[in-house]
Design a protein around this motif. Structure first.
Motif, PDB file in Angstrom:
ATOM      1  N   LEU A 284       0.806  -1.210   0.000  1.00 40.06           N
ATOM      2  CA  LEU A 284       0.000   0.000   0.000  1.00 40.06           C
ATOM      3  C   LEU A 284       0.847   1.271   0.000  1.00 40.06           C
ATOM      4  CD1 LEU A 284      -2.821   1.126  -0.089  1.00 40.06           C
ATOM      5  CD2 LEU A 284      -2.900   0.993   2.411  1.00 40.06           C
ATOM      6  N   ASP A 285       1.935   1.294   0.775  1.00 37.32           N
ATOM      7  CA  ASP A 285       2.769   2.506   0.800  1.00 37.32           C
ATOM      8  C   ASP A 285       3.435   2.760  -0.554  1.00 37.32           C
ATOM      9  OD1 ASP A 285       4.456   0.294   1.155  1.00 37.32           O
ATOM     10  OD2 ASP A 285       5.732   1.297   2.623  1.00 37.32           O
ATOM     11  N   ALA A 286       3.846   1.702  -1.239  1.00 36.03           N
ATOM     12  CA  ALA A 286       4.446   1.855  -2.575  1.00 36.03           C
ATOM     13  C   ALA A 286       3.388   2.309  -3.585  1.00 36.03           C
ATOM     14  CB  ALA A 286       5.083   0.543  -3.023  1.00 36.03           C
ATOM     15  N   TYR A 287       2.180   1.761  -3.473  1.00 41.41           N
ATOM     16  CA  TYR A 287       1.090   2.167  -4.356  1.00 41.41           C
ATOM     17  C   TYR A 287       0.754   3.646  -4.167  1.00 41.41           C
ATOM     18  CZ  TYR A 287      -3.679   3.030  -5.807  1.00 41.41           C
ATOM     19  OH  TYR A 287      -4.791   3.608  -6.358  1.00 41.41           O
ATOM     20  N   GLU A 288       0.591   4.062  -2.931  1.00 45.55           N
ATOM     21  CA  GLU A 288       0.251   5.465  -2.666  1.00 45.55           C
ATOM     22  C   GLU A 288       1.329   6.414  -3.178  1.00 45.55           C
ATOM     23  OE1 GLU A 288      -0.488   5.267   1.538  1.00 45.55           O
ATOM     24  OE2 GLU A 288      -2.597   4.714   1.237  1.00 45.55           O
ATOM     25  N   ARG A 289       2.588   6.038  -3.002  1.00 44.99           N
ATOM     26  CA  ARG A 289       3.677   6.878  -3.517  1.00 44.99           C
ATOM     27  C   ARG A 289       3.673   6.880  -5.038  1.00 44.99           C
ATOM     28  NH1 ARG A 289       5.861  11.281  -3.904  1.00 44.99           N
ATOM     29  NH2 ARG A 289       8.038  11.315  -4.518  1.00 44.99           N
ATOM     30  N   ALA A 290       3.367   5.749  -5.662  1.00 38.02           N
ATOM     31  CA  ALA A 290       3.301   5.669  -7.129  1.00 38.02           C
ATOM     32  C   ALA A 290       2.252   6.634  -7.679  1.00 38.02           C
ATOM     33  CB  ALA A 290       2.994   4.243  -7.573  1.00 38.02           C
ATOM     34  N   ILE A 291       1.115   6.725  -7.017  1.00 39.68           N
ATOM     35  CA  ILE A 291       0.065   7.647  -7.456  1.00 39.68           C
ATOM     36  C   ILE A 291       0.561   9.086  -7.343  1.00 39.68           C
ATOM     37  CG2 ILE A 291      -2.274   8.491  -6.953  1.00 39.68           C
ATOM     38  CD1 ILE A 291      -2.072   5.683  -8.335  1.00 39.68           C
ATOM     39  N   GLU A 292       1.256   9.403  -6.265  1.00 37.60           N
ATOM     40  CA  GLU A 292       1.817  10.750  -6.093  1.00 37.60           C
ATOM     41  C   GLU A 292       2.846  11.068  -7.178  1.00 37.60           C
ATOM     42  OE1 GLU A 292       3.405  10.572  -2.159  1.00 37.60           O
ATOM     43  OE2 GLU A 292       1.440  10.746  -1.200  1.00 37.60           O
ATOM     44  N   VAL A 293       3.717  10.111  -7.471  1.00 40.90           N
ATOM     45  CA  VAL A 293       4.760  10.305  -8.487  1.00 40.90           C
ATOM     46  C   VAL A 293       4.126  10.514  -9.868  1.00 40.90           C
ATOM     47  CG1 VAL A 293       6.676   9.149  -9.691  1.00 40.90           C
ATOM     48  CG2 VAL A 293       6.562   9.097  -7.195  1.00 40.90           C
ATOM     49  N   LEU A 294       3.100   9.727 -10.184  1.00 41.09           N
ATOM     50  CA  LEU A 294       2.425   9.886 -11.475  1.00 41.09           C
ATOM     51  C   LEU A 294       1.738  11.252 -11.574  1.00 41.09           C
ATOM     52  CD1 LEU A 294       0.988   6.288 -11.871  1.00 41.09           C
ATOM     53  CD2 LEU A 294       2.652   7.375 -13.390  1.00 41.09           C
ATOM     54  N   ALA A 295       1.034  11.656 -10.522  1.00 42.99           N
ATOM     55  CA  ALA A 295       0.359  12.964 -10.536  1.00 42.99           C
ATOM     56  C   ALA A 295       1.385  14.093 -10.667  1.00 42.99           C
ATOM     57  CB  ALA A 295      -0.488  13.135  -9.280  1.00 42.99           C
ATOM     58  N   ASP A 296       2.502  13.986  -9.957  1.00 43.66           N
ATOM     59  CA  ASP A 296       3.560  15.001 -10.067  1.00 43.66           C
ATOM     60  C   ASP A 296       4.120  15.056 -11.490  1.00 43.66           C
ATOM     61  OD1 ASP A 296       3.296  15.752  -7.428  1.00 43.66           O
ATOM     62  OD2 ASP A 296       5.032  14.575  -6.732  1.00 43.66           O
ATOM     63  N   ALA A 297       4.304  13.896 -12.105  1.00 45.58           N
ATOM     64  CA  ALA A 297       4.832  13.854 -13.477  1.00 45.58           C
ATOM     65  C   ALA A 297       3.870  14.523 -14.451  1.00 45.58           C
ATOM     66  CB  ALA A 297       5.096  12.409 -13.894  1.00 45.58           C
ATOM     67  N   VAL A 298       2.582  14.326 -14.251  1.00 43.99           N
ATOM     68  CA  VAL A 298       1.588  14.979 -15.103  1.00 43.99           C
ATOM     69  C   VAL A 298       1.680  16.493 -14.934  1.00 43.99           C
ATOM     70  CG1 VAL A 298      -0.894  15.311 -15.438  1.00 43.99           C
ATOM     71  CG2 VAL A 298       0.040  12.991 -15.191  1.00 43.99           C
ATOM     72  N   ARG A 299       1.762  16.951 -13.694  1.00 41.23           N
ATOM     73  CA  ARG A 299       1.869  18.395 -13.433  1.00 41.23           C
ATOM     74  C   ARG A 299       3.122  18.982 -14.101  1.00 41.23           C
ATOM     75  NH1 ARG A 299       1.004  16.828  -7.921  1.00 41.23           N
ATOM     76  NH2 ARG A 299      -1.187  17.002  -7.399  1.00 41.23           N
ATOM     77  N   GLN A 300       4.250  18.274 -14.000  1.00 42.35           N
ATOM     78  CA  GLN A 300       5.503  18.776 -14.558  1.00 42.35           C
ATOM     79  C   GLN A 300       5.461  18.885 -16.077  1.00 42.35           C
ATOM     80  OE1 GLN A 300       8.534  16.184 -13.021  1.00 42.35           O
ATOM     81  NE2 GLN A 300       8.201  16.844 -10.909  1.00 42.35           N
ATOM     82  N   ARG A 301       4.632  18.063 -16.712  1.00 39.88           N
ATOM     83  CA  ARG A 301       4.534  18.103 -18.172  1.00 39.88           C
ATOM     84  C   ARG A 301       3.578  19.192 -18.656  1.00 39.88           C
ATOM     85  NH1 ARG A 301       6.750  13.908 -16.596  1.00 39.88           N
ATOM     86  NH2 ARG A 301       8.023  12.533 -17.858  1.00 39.88           N
ATOM     87  N   ASN A 302       2.889  19.835 -17.744  1.00 34.91           N
ATOM     88  CA  ASN A 302       1.934  20.900 -18.081  1.00 34.91           C
ATOM     89  C   ASN A 302       0.878  20.446 -19.075  1.00 34.91           C
ATOM     90  OD1 ASN A 302       3.012  22.945 -16.390  1.00 34.91           O
ATOM     91  ND2 ASN A 302       4.683  23.208 -17.856  1.00 34.91           N
ATOM     92  N   TRP A 303       0.501  19.162 -19.018  1.00 34.69           N
ATOM     93  CA  TRP A 303      -0.596  18.696 -19.843  1.00 34.69           C
ATOM     94  C   TRP A 303      -1.880  19.306 -19.276  1.00 34.69           C
ATOM     95  CZ3 TRP A 303       0.966  12.835 -19.425  1.00 34.69           C
ATOM     96  CH2 TRP A 303       2.046  12.578 -20.282  1.00 34.69           C
ATOM     97  N   PRO A 304      -2.753  19.847 -20.091  1.00 34.69           N
ATOM     98  CA  PRO A 304      -4.007  20.413 -19.584  1.00 34.69           C
ATOM     99  C   PRO A 304      -5.021  19.299 -19.291  1.00 34.69           C
ATOM    100  CG  PRO A 304      -3.899  20.669 -21.952  1.00 34.69           C
ATOM    101  CD  PRO A 304      -2.590  20.046 -21.519  1.00 34.69           C
ATOM    102  N   ILE A 305      -4.794  18.547 -18.235  1.00 35.68           N
ATOM    103  CA  ILE A 305      -5.605  17.367 -17.911  1.00 35.68           C
ATOM    104  C   ILE A 305      -6.998  17.798 -17.468  1.00 35.68           C
ATOM    105  CG2 ILE A 305      -5.784  15.295 -16.474  1.00 35.68           C
ATOM    106  CD1 ILE A 305      -3.449  15.270 -18.474  1.00 35.68           C
TER     107      ILE A 305
END
Length: 195
Positions: free
Chosen positions: A26-47
């Motif tokens: 669960l801790d790895a999963y929760e961090r994975a979701i955070e890392v993915l969301a951060d990566a989306v933000r860094q790419r400035n995709w208009p999600i």
């Protein structure tokens, strides 16, 4: 339920070493979701939304949506004939877009939509759904693919993923593994992988 077209190329077998089940705690999963969301933000995709591929993509799509403060939708798709461990994919994807297409709000989606699954095993599910979703959502929507895992044998690379795997993966929302199962925990991630 729709079935992927017969002219789709056959799925390449996924890589399974048959040595252990790769477990996402669960801790790895929760961090994975955070890392993915951060990566989306860094790419400035208009999600504008996520679309989770049921069943395995529902939890990660909702998690990413919560962090990005955007709506989450879903579609149904199945590539494995059963949920049994080490089941090889058939190469045929059955899918149902009605959970998405019957919602009035989805006809007005614009910008970039994340299509999310738990694992990209062969790539057949993404390859089947992307053109169907594009046809429904229209030309003003860009689709980006996200997965927690990508099997080493996949011919398709999602736009973003966390772990490249070479054995069967257990996810936190699945039934508990038998006590005698040999497992290896996937590490808590710190970075995203890209195509």
């Amino acid at each position: 339920m729709n079935i992927s077209p017969a002219n789709q190329p056959p799925a390449r077998p996924r890589t399974f070493r048959h040595q252990r089940i790769l477990r996402i705690q669960l801790d790895a999963y929760e961090r994975a979701i955070e890392v993915l969301a951060d990566a989306v933000r860094q790419r400035n995709w208009p999600i504008t939304a996520t679309i989770g591929i049921a069943n395995g993509g529902l939890a990660p799509a909702r998690g990413i949506s919560e962090l990005l403060h955007i709506p989450s939708y879903h579609v149904n798709a199945k590539h494995n004939p059963t949920d049994a461990t080490y089941t090889e994919a058939t190469g045929t994807v059955t899918y149902d877009l009605s959970p998405l297409t019957t919602r009035p709000a989805t006809s007005s989606l614009g910008g970039t939509v994340l299509v999310v699954d738990d694992i990209c095993g062969t790539g057949a599910t993404f390859a089947t759904l992307l053109p169907e979703l594009a046809a429904h959502l229209g030309p003003d929507v860009a689709l980006r693919t996200v997965a927690l895992c990508r099997n080493a044998g996949s011919v398709f690379d999602p736009d973003l993923w966390i772990w490249t795997v070479d054995d069967w993966v257990w996810f936190p929302w699945e039934p508990t593994l038998a006590a005698e199962t040999t497992v290896a925990d996937l590490p808590i991630p710190s970075r995203v992988r890209t195509a």
